[in-house]
Design a protein around this motif. Structure first.
Motif, PDB file in Angstrom:
ATOM      1  N   PRO A  42       0.799  -1.228  -0.072  1.00 29.51           N
ATOM      2  CA  PRO A  42       0.100  -0.004   0.035  1.00 29.51           C
ATOM      3  C   PRO A  42       0.689   1.320   0.073  1.00 29.51           C
ATOM      4  CG  PRO A  42      -0.074  -0.904   2.355  1.00 29.51           C
ATOM      5  CD  PRO A  42       0.760  -2.212   1.060  1.00 29.51           C
ATOM      6  N   ARG A  87      -6.439   7.556  12.473  1.00 35.02           N
ATOM      7  CA  ARG A  87      -6.250   6.403  13.031  1.00 35.02           C
ATOM      8  C   ARG A  87      -5.681   6.515  14.453  1.00 35.02           C
ATOM      9  NH1 ARG A  87      -7.810   3.214   8.752  1.00 35.02           N
ATOM     10  NH2 ARG A  87      -6.880   3.764   6.996  1.00 35.02           N
ATOM     11  N   GLU A 203      -4.529  -0.398   7.182  1.00 34.66           N
ATOM     12  CA  GLU A 203      -6.019  -0.741   7.066  1.00 34.66           C
ATOM     13  C   GLU A 203      -6.961  -0.702   8.308  1.00 34.66           C
ATOM     14  OE1 GLU A 203      -5.787  -4.432   5.040  1.00 34.66           O
ATOM     15  OE2 GLU A 203      -4.861  -3.561   3.123  1.00 34.66           O
TER      16      GLU A 203
END
Length: 203
Positions: A42, A87, A203
């Motif tokens: 990613p 996050r 993720e």
């Protein structure tokens, strides 16, 4: 992966070559084996893994390959930080002022906390359940490598993304960090933009 840089594509090719070797094991040894891989990259610095299991009677032997996309690669694919989902990020450094400064640099985009040592890091990880941990390796025991090992051995904490931060830049140090379960490895002074890009890719 199709849009990744050339270095990442070559790393992925090596990963799949390793998988093919593992798949050949039954024919070579007469023992069953299984192989799987996570070949998605990613963001730069992501780790790619291939794992295999060989059975021998009642005992087993695990074989693992670890490949890492170059940390300096893929800068053209940095995430749009304004669109990244926030996050929970835990920053750990025995120099509390350094942890606080890094936490402040990340706080515009994420929910960030910081602690001053490995024991406090484990307590916070268990109670707060961060999505990302940024760990200084060179702390008094338990150091960053110790904490990473404990995180990976705790099943409900294993999904945490672990980012190593250290003043050491030798290839051996990088490999040691990855072997202990870190997903990425950054050297001091930390490139905050790159750190935020790695965090955004969790993720």
């Amino acid at each position: 992966m199709s849009e990744g840089c050339g270095k990442c594509k070559r790393a992925q090719a090596r990963l799949h070559a390793a998988i093919e070797v593992v798949k050949m094991a039954p024919a070579l040894t007469g023992r069953p084996s299984a192989a799987r891989a996570d070949d998605s990259i990613p963001v730069s610095g992501a780790r790619m893994r291939c794992t295999a299991a060989f059975q021998r009677g009642a005992t087993g032997m695990d074989l693992a390959f670890s490949l890492r996309a170059p940390a300096a690669a893929c800068h053209s694919r940095r995430w749009d930080l304004n669109q990244a989902l926030p996050r929970r990020v835990l920053i750990v450094d025995n120099y509390v002022s350094a942890a606080e400064a890094l936490a402040e640099a990340c706080s515009d985009h994420h929910d960030v906390r910081f602690v001053g040592g490995g024991s406090a890091a484990m307590e916070m990880a268990l109670s707060w359940r961060p999505r990302v941990m940024v760990l200084d390796i060179d702390m008094p025991a338990p150091n960053g490598l110790d904490v990473a090992t404990m995180i990976r051995e705790t099943s409900h904490l294993d999904p945490i993304m672990l980012i190593a931060v250290t003043g050491r830049d030798a290839a051996f140090d990088r490999e040691e960090a990855l072997a202990h379960g870190f997903d990425s490895y950054l050297t001091k002074p930390v490139d905050v933009d790159l750190l935020l890009t790695l965090i955004a890719g969790a993720e």
